[in-house]
Design an enzyme around this catalytic site. Structure first.
Site, PDB file in Angstrom:
ATOM      1  CD  GLU A   1      63.001 178.604 105.074  1.00 43.78           C
ATOM      2  OE1 GLU A   1      62.862 179.251 104.032  1.00 43.78           O
ATOM      3  OE2 GLU A   1      62.432 178.918 106.133  1.00 43.78           O
TER       4      GLU A   1
HETATM    5  C1  TNX Z   1      59.143 179.864 103.938  1.00 43.41           C
HETATM    6  S1  TNX Z   1      57.745 177.293 103.686  1.00 43.41           S
HETATM    7  C2  TNX Z   1      59.068 179.277 105.182  1.00 43.41           C
HETATM    8  C3  TNX Z   1      58.539 180.046 106.296  1.00 43.41           C
HETATM    9  C4  TNX Z   1      58.174 181.448 105.909  1.00 43.41           C
HETATM   10  C5  TNX Z   1      57.558 181.462 104.546  1.00 43.41           C
HETATM   11  C6  TNX Z   1      57.091 182.815 104.099  1.00 43.41           C
HETATM   12  C7  TNX Z   1      58.618 176.981 104.877  1.00 43.41           C
HETATM   13  C8  TNX Z   1      58.621 175.607 105.296  1.00 43.41           C
HETATM   14  N1  TNX Z   1      59.331 177.958 105.450  1.00 43.41           N
HETATM   15  O1  TNX Z   1      59.449 180.028 107.354  1.00 43.41           O
HETATM   16  O2  TNX Z   1      57.306 181.949 106.843  1.00 43.41           O
HETATM   17  O3  TNX Z   1      58.484 180.981 103.611  1.00 43.41           O
HETATM   18  O4  TNX Z   1      56.379 182.751 102.923  1.00 43.41           O
END
Ligand code: TNX
Length: 626
Positions: free
Chosen positions: A415
């Site tokens: 992300e």
């Molecule tokens: C996605 S899965 C994220 C996290 C959040 C989560 C909440 C991932 C690698 N990143 O930053 O905590 O969703 O479900």
């Protein structure tokens, strides 16, 4: 019959918590439903989390001095055998007679040999071979320090409930020997973690090629004893084990869980207890998500403000915190004693707001942002165009590597929405080289797929579809995969719409959904051989206490554990739900909070015995061994 002298905690139903606040806007296309709830006002309970830590008290174990035994005398299974009885005390003879009578006349073992989670590879019951553990039993173990440590752990597990002394001796007796033997053998077929368990009227033997195998065998043994074995204080019970043999080896080498200690901070004692939970179900990796926008949770000597400034906050302005180097080493050591490798994650280049609050020089505009206590993602990043960023990455990863005996460093990579694709790939490649230079293998979330391959590279898949060409292509270039599909393995998802904490952006995950998928063919274009195993992440935006961690873990964590350990041939939802439901009694006895979800046939007696998590004392370390 068992008569536990206490009352058990109600399984946790955290309905006392404030309702999850309104959903926030979706921040990625993958999050269809966009219900990543924050915790709002529901975090006050966090302050008491430490006090909720539970430890098995080990008073009776401490009181028992380990006594070496005369191995030959122990071979007498029948008290009326004059030759074998020679040289035994009246007490020993009485014990042997009691064992024999009980074996002949007593009721059969409560558990069936196959009632184990994760399901063993091969189970051969022998109804005529039940073993009754008696007060004079001895634990014998091969004279190897790691094996002796496992014997100490077994004794520590059994002493509180049985009240038996269970001395440990490293004199392996000639066969047959009563009591429990843990034998290191050179049976190569058992592999690095497998074991063989033989239970007969005469005694119990766990054989393995490694201490890890013995440790897993001990977890099986524990599950085959009556649930009252989980009691912290002595219980009147027939400690019968079902007769027969088990041969058991894991399907995958990587069987993990992840704990996010960044969104909410959890102290060392909480983490140690989570490690105990992993060990029960033969998981062998603890992935610690140590850094994120809301908090930096590990002390770094060369960049001290990361922890002191970056660690100050948490989601919803809950109390922050961080692990000192000594704290982290304690966690790593405690895990290693349970044959679990800690995988530390420093999330880069995104999810770095906490780091930037401490060192604004790393921010793209060189200005430290304010602390962040919300639950959005994707807005922060360290500047990939700044050389100082790579000093930071090298220093941080270098210090973490020096404290981490395990082979892997996790660099996050998820992300980083604001970093252009090419710049992102360059950053990941440079960071991968830093990890390689530290002699470690790199793990990243599957977003790192487009970066160049490097030896030993592992991608952690968290998508919610069965198809991702970029990940499949990275696998073709040599990467291997850990599977954490968001819609099956994400333990921060709600069980059902009315689950009081958790998210639902990846869907609702009841136990069946956690269980009913196959890691071998989950992702299109990825061959089964590329899959290293499975991991269940617990993100903690809405999880604020140890009890809430347990509520989200149980009963779903054992489902993921079974996918990681058991051969596919054993996969059977109907059988699994029956086996798993029996554990409700054990969790209640052990003071573990769990969700009594409607999809499992919980035994009516599943709450036999309240034992309130009694203190914040440490989980018991194994006692010394003779
Ligand atoms: C996605 S899965 C994220 C996290 C959040 C989560 C909440 C991932 C690698 N990143 O930053 O905590 O969703 O479900």
């Amino acid at each position: 019959m068992s008569a536990p002298p206490r009352t058990a905690p109600e399984p946790l139903d955290p309905t006392h918590r404030a309702a999850t606040p309104p959903a926030e806007a979706a921040s990625t296309p993958e999050r269809e439903t966009a219900a990543r709830g924050g915790t709002g006002g529901g975090i006050a309970a966090r302050a008491n989390a430490g006090a909720e830590s539970v430890a098995r008290t080990n008073a009776s174990a401490e009181a028992q001095a380990a006594v070496p035994v005369d191995a030959a005398a122990e071979t007498a299974a029948g008290a009326d055998d004059a030759a074998q009885a020679a040289g035994r005390t009246a007490e020993e003879l009485a014990g042997a007679a009691e064992r024999k009578a009980a074996a002949l006349l007593g009721p059969p073992a409560a558990a069936r040999l196959g009632d184990v989670v994760p399901a063993p590879e091969r189970v051969e019951p022998d109804a005529a071979a039940d073993y009754l553990l008696s007060a004079d039993a001895v634990i014998r173990v091969s004279a190897d320090p790691a094996a002796v440590a496992v014997a100490g752990q077994l004794a520590a597990l059994l002493r509180p409930a049985t009240g038996y002394p269970l001395p440990v001796t490293d004199t392996i007796a000639p066969v047959p020997a009563g009591g429990i033997a843990l034998a290191l053998t050179n049976e190569v077929a058992l592999g690095a973690e497998g074991y063989r368990l033989d239970i007969s009227t005469d005694g119990v033997r766990i054989a393995a090629g490694t201490a890890a195998g013995l440790f897993h065998g001990v977890q099986t043994l524990r599950q085959l004893l009556p649930a009252a074995v989980e009691s912290a204080t002595p219980v009147t019970e027939r400690w019968v084990l079902p007769g027969g043999s088990i041969l058991d080896r894991p399907r995958y080498p990587h069987r993990g869980a992840m704990l996010d200690v960044a969104r909410h901070f959890f102290g060392v004692t909480d983490v140690l207890r989570v490690i105990d939970h992993l060990a029960r179900y033969k998981l062998n990796r603890l992935h610690l998500h140590l850094t994120d926008d809301q908090g930096w949770r590990i002390a770094i000597d060369s960049w001290p403000r990361l922890a002191t400034v970056g660690g100050a906050g948490a989601v919803g302005d809950a109390p922050g915190g961080y692990y000192t180097r000594a704290d982290y080493q304690r966690i790593v050591g405690y895990a290693a004693d349970r044959h679990i490798t800690v995988i530390p994650e420093i999330d880069l280049p995104g999810h770095t707001n906490a780091a930037l609050t401490a060192y604004g020089e790393l921010a793209p505009d060189r200005v430290a942002p304010p602390p962040y206590a919300g639950t959005e993602v994707g807005f922060s990043y360290v500047d990939p165009a700044n050389e100082r960023t790579y000093d930071f990455v090298a220093d941080v990863l270098g210090e973490i590597a020096a404290l981490t005996p395990g082979r892997w460093l996790h660099i996050g990579g998820d992300e980083a929405f604001k970093v252009p694709a090419e710049v992102y790939a360059g950053f990941v490649e440079r960071t991968q080289r830093i990890v390689a230079g530290l002699g470690r293998d790199v793990i990243g979330w599957h977003q790192i797929a487009p970066a160049a391959h490097c030896d030993g590279r592992i991608l952690q898949w968290w998508g919610t579809t069965g198809d991702d060409p970029a990940t499949a292509e990275a696998v073709r270039r040599g990467a291997r995969l850990i599977l954490s599909p968001g819609n099956h393995a994400y333990l921060d998802m709600k069980y059902a719409p009315d689950t009081p904490i958790g998210h639902d952006w990846a869907g609702l995950i009841d136990v069946r959904r956690a269980y009913d998928w196959n890691p071998a063919d989950h992702l299109a274009g990825v061959p089964a051989e590329a899959v290293l195993g499975v991991e269940a992440p617990l993100w903690t935006e809405s999880v604020t206490t140890l009890a809430e961690i347990e509520f989200m873990l149980f009963p779903r964590l054992p489902a993921i554990a079974e996918l990681g350990w058991s051969p596919r041939s054993t996969h059977d939802w109907a059988a699994f739900r029956e086996r798993l439901a029996l554990h409700g009694t054990r969790w209640a006895m052990a003071g573990i909070a769990y969700h009594r979800c409607p999809d499992l046939p919980w035994p009516a007696t599943a709450v036999p015995a309240p034992r309130r998590p009694s203190s914040s004392a440490e989980p018991a370390e194994p006692p010394p061994v003779t």
